[in-house]
Write a protein that holds these residues in place. Structure first.
Motif, PDB file in Angstrom:
ATOM      1  N   ARG A   1     -38.311 -10.241 -23.547  1.00 38.19           N
ATOM      2  CA  ARG A   1     -38.010  -9.927 -22.153  1.00 38.19           C
ATOM      3  C   ARG A   1     -39.326  -9.868 -21.385  1.00 38.19           C
ATOM      4  N   VAL A   2     -39.334 -10.410 -20.156  1.00 42.10           N
ATOM      5  CA  VAL A   2     -40.494 -10.234 -19.264  1.00 42.10           C
ATOM      6  C   VAL A   2     -40.045  -9.388 -18.101  1.00 42.10           C
ATOM      7  N   GLY A   3     -40.920  -8.531 -17.648  1.00 45.67           N
ATOM      8  CA  GLY A   3     -40.542  -7.670 -16.539  1.00 45.67           C
ATOM      9  C   GLY A   3     -39.915  -6.388 -17.070  1.00 45.67           C
TER      10      GLY A   3
ATOM     11  N   HIS B   1     -38.026 -21.737  -8.893  1.00 38.39           N
ATOM     12  CA  HIS B   1     -39.235 -21.941  -9.707  1.00 38.39           C
ATOM     13  C   HIS B   1     -39.680 -20.639 -10.382  1.00 38.39           C
ATOM     14  N   ASN B   2     -38.759 -19.668 -10.478  1.00 38.52           N
ATOM     15  CA  ASN B   2     -38.977 -18.548 -11.402  1.00 38.52           C
ATOM     16  C   ASN B   2     -38.799 -19.048 -12.836  1.00 38.52           C
ATOM     17  N   ALA B   3     -38.099 -20.158 -12.996  1.00 42.15           N
ATOM     18  CA  ALA B   3     -37.882 -20.730 -14.325  1.00 42.15           C
ATOM     19  C   ALA B   3     -39.139 -21.459 -14.787  1.00 42.15           C
TER      20      ALA B   3
ATOM     21  N   LEU C   1     -39.380  -4.162 -10.247  1.00 41.09           N
ATOM     22  CA  LEU C   1     -38.539  -4.937 -11.156  1.00 41.09           C
ATOM     23  C   LEU C   1     -39.360  -5.864 -12.047  1.00 41.09           C
ATOM     24  N   GLY C   2     -40.592  -6.146 -11.599  1.00 41.63           N
ATOM     25  CA  GLY C   2     -41.379  -7.122 -12.349  1.00 41.63           C
ATOM     26  C   GLY C   2     -40.885  -8.528 -12.071  1.00 41.63           C
ATOM     27  N   THR C   3     -40.628  -8.847 -10.809  1.00 41.11           N
ATOM     28  CA  THR C   3     -40.143 -10.197 -10.478  1.00 41.11           C
ATOM     29  C   THR C   3     -41.270 -11.209 -10.681  1.00 41.11           C
ATOM     30  N   THR C   4     -40.923 -12.471 -10.583  1.00 41.26           N
ATOM     31  CA  THR C   4     -41.933 -13.516 -10.736  1.00 41.26           C
ATOM     32  C   THR C   4     -42.707 -13.721  -9.425  1.00 41.26           C
ATOM     33  N   LYS C   5     -42.350 -12.987  -8.401  1.00 40.22           N
ATOM     34  CA  LYS C   5     -43.012 -13.045  -7.075  1.00 40.22           C
ATOM     35  C   LYS C   5     -42.945 -14.443  -6.458  1.00 40.22           C
TER      36      LYS C   5
ATOM     37  N   LYS D   1     -47.622 -16.465 -17.011  1.00 41.35           N
ATOM     38  CA  LYS D   1     -48.584 -16.096 -18.068  1.00 41.35           C
ATOM     39  C   LYS D   1     -48.439 -14.642 -18.520  1.00 41.35           C
ATOM     40  N   ARG D   2     -47.377 -13.970 -18.049  1.00 39.47           N
ATOM     41  CA  ARG D   2     -47.211 -12.566 -18.440  1.00 39.47           C
ATOM     42  C   ARG D   2     -46.842 -12.457 -19.919  1.00 39.47           C
ATOM     43  N   ARG D   3     -47.350 -11.413 -20.578  1.00 38.29           N
ATOM     44  CA  ARG D   3     -47.029 -11.163 -21.984  1.00 38.29           C
ATOM     45  C   ARG D   3     -45.569 -10.728 -22.048  1.00 38.29           C
TER      46      ARG D   3
ATOM     47  N   VAL E   1     -32.722  -7.684 -12.901  1.00 37.19           N
ATOM     48  CA  VAL E   1     -32.081  -8.989 -13.051  1.00 37.19           C
ATOM     49  C   VAL E   1     -32.650  -9.952 -12.009  1.00 37.19           C
ATOM     50  N   THR E   2     -32.252 -11.188 -12.094  1.00 34.75           N
ATOM     51  CA  THR E   2     -32.612 -12.135 -11.049  1.00 34.75           C
ATOM     52  C   THR E   2     -31.475 -12.146 -10.028  1.00 34.75           C
ATOM     53  N   SER E   3     -31.621 -12.897  -8.947  1.00 36.45           N
ATOM     54  CA  SER E   3     -30.642 -12.789  -7.861  1.00 36.45           C
ATOM     55  C   SER E   3     -29.600 -13.893  -7.877  1.00 36.45           C
TER      56      SER E   3
ATOM     57  N   GLY F   1     -33.790 -14.756 -20.885  1.00 35.67           N
ATOM     58  CA  GLY F   1     -34.552 -15.939 -20.512  1.00 35.67           C
ATOM     59  C   GLY F   1     -35.577 -16.299 -21.574  1.00 35.67           C
ATOM     60  N   ASP F   2     -36.210 -17.443 -21.381  1.00 32.77           N
ATOM     61  CA  ASP F   2     -37.263 -17.917 -22.286  1.00 32.77           C
ATOM     62  C   ASP F   2     -36.761 -18.143 -23.701  1.00 32.77           C
ATOM     63  N   GLU F   3     -35.492 -18.465 -23.853  1.00 30.51           N
ATOM     64  CA  GLU F   3     -34.933 -18.659 -25.202  1.00 30.51           C
ATOM     65  C   GLU F   3     -35.312 -20.004 -25.792  1.00 30.51           C
TER      66      GLU F   3
END
Ligand code: IMP
Length: 424
Positions: free
Chosen positions: A268-270, A33-35, A121-125, A298-300, A234-236, A8-10
């Motif tokens: 990579r995030v998470g 809206h995890n994107a 997992l470090g999801t976007t919550k 805003k995660r690094r 991963v995402t779902s 992601g975030d490419e």
């Protein structure tokens, strides 16, 4: 179609925006809206979460397909925010079959992560996983239910019957009140979204049959794919090209070009494995120069050298026709530049992606070093102006991937790109 080839975030938003100029319709097919897709147009930065990137062009119909999970409150906020910036969202269409993210999904995402502790997992919550879980369990509420108060209440009552004890007894959280929730969504979200809700599959096929051009916009990416990514990190949903057929409602024969977006490095995030991760000052340099912080969370982001083992796997699984390479300018000051071309797994050299998770965790990157160009690429708009080392770096990626690069990004702006080679 535009898909991500990494985690992601490419820079899919930038390229989608670029390509959307020549499209009639842009369809999001999965995720929610995890994107976070960032577009910079006429000096203004637009951050999109749910609304497809084509929205900035008045002639484009932006479509949220059936495979997306929609938080209606977030969607309304986004439409209002874009409206405030002068972006007209009246043409936005949302599939009535898309599933809803409701407040208990978000709470469950947060408490489930907390419950996992060090294994989180470090999801976007954002409630993405719980909403897709309900869809698969066939207890999800859909966008069309917002237009039918009786059905909405019935389904919500059934689902709260299960969620409330789970929240209260397992996770020690407050239960949700049926009437409060139903009133809020039916009175506030239903009427606001009603003009946008439609049969997006029918619209898509009408568009195709009348010769219109359609762009499918992937969110997240290959290695976050529920089936093909680094499970369970991963995402779902299924961001891979095949997911677009399901999430938009078309067959594979309609898809004639699949553009894989890759950064010139990788992030990579998470949590999860990351063979070419850089935890040294070069990693910090990539974070600083590439502004590698989540668009929404805003995660690094964790940063590393480009990994062509992953890229080749993405070419295969998505049948990529060509590549769009983003953020080449972020490497401007680095010399040498490394590229991971294989993994050493217990002394064995692997050039294709190991399928077993413990091998991916143990993979030690094998690098090739290429000379840096040590000059500013942010103003380059034509391939002929590229320094030889940058040209060589891009050719190296093309050779490794086995598909041509057609677009190269050299900055966040709409005009900061190079049309690298012809569309195959
Ligand atoms: P979820 O999609 O919120 O369930 O998060 C699952 C994993 O996918 C986490 O590692 C997130 O950081 C990652 N993820 C989800 N959406 C994105 C995205 O748009 N960009 C990058 N990573 C993402």
């Amino acid at each position: 179609m535009v898909v991500g080839t990494q985690w992601g975030d490419e820079g899919k938003g930038k390229f989608t925006d670029l390509l959307a100029r020549d499209q009639d319709m842009v369809v999001r097919y999965q995720g929610g809206h995890n994107a976070g897709h960032t577009l910079v147009a006429e000096g203004e930065t637009f951050k999109l979460q749910l609304v497809p990137s084509g929205v900035l062009y008045p002639h484009v119909t932006p479509v949220i397909g059936n495979g997306v999970v929609v938080d209606p409150v977030v969607l309304i906020e986004e439409v209002d925010r874009l409206g405030g910036m002068g972006v007209d969202c009246r043409k936005l269409v949302v599939s009535g079959n898309a599933h809803l993210i409701l407040p208990y999904h978000q709470v469950l995402d947060v408490v489930a992560e907390r419950h996992l502790g060090r294994n989180k997992l470090g999801t976007t919550k954002r409630g993405i996983g719980p909403a897709y879980a309900d869809k698969a369990a066939r207890v999800g509420l859909r966008v069309q239910d917002l237009l039918d108060p009786k059905i909405f209440r019935q389904k919500l009552a059934m689902v709260l019957h299960e969620k409330n004890p789970l929240l209260a007894k397992v996770y020690n959280r407050l239960p949700f009140d049926l009437d409060t929730l139903a009133d809020q969504y039916l009175n506030e979200c239903g009427p606001r979204l009603a003009p946008h809700i439609a049969d997006t599959v029918g619209l898509l096929h009408d568009a195709l049959e009348s010769g219109q051009s359609v762009l499918l916009e992937g969110a997240q990416a290959m290695f976050l794919d529920l089936d093909h990514g680094t499970y369970p990190f991963v995402t779902s949903s299924n961001p891979v090209a095949g997911g677009a057929c399901v999430g938009a409602g078309i067959g594979p024969r309609h898809i004639d070009r699949v553009i894989g977006v890759t950064k010139a490095y990788i992030t990579r995030v998470g949590a999860g494995p990351f063979p070419s991760e850089l935890t040294d000052e070069i990693g910090d340099h990539l974070v600083d120069v590439g502004r590698e912080y989540g668009t929404n969370t805003k995660r690094r982001r964790r940063c590393g050298w480009l990994d062509t083992v992953m890229l080749r796997h993405a070419v295969r699984v998505n049948s990529l026709s060509d590549l769009a390479i983003a953020k080449l300018d972020v490497l401007d000051a680095l010399d040498p530049i490394k590229v991971c071309v294989a993994y050493d797994v217990g002394g064995e050299r692997r050039t294709s992606m190991p399928y077993h998770q413990s091998e991916i965790h143990r993979a030690v990157p094998v690098y090739e070093e290429l000379p840096g160009w040590c000059s500013d690429l942010s103003g380059v708009s034509d391939r002929s102006e590229l320094p030889r080392q940058a040209e060589d770096y891009l050719s190296f990626i093309e050779d490794q991937a086995g598909v041509p690069a057609t677009l190269v990004g050299v900055g966040p702006g709409r005009d900061q790109f190079i049309a690298f080679s012809r569309v195959p």
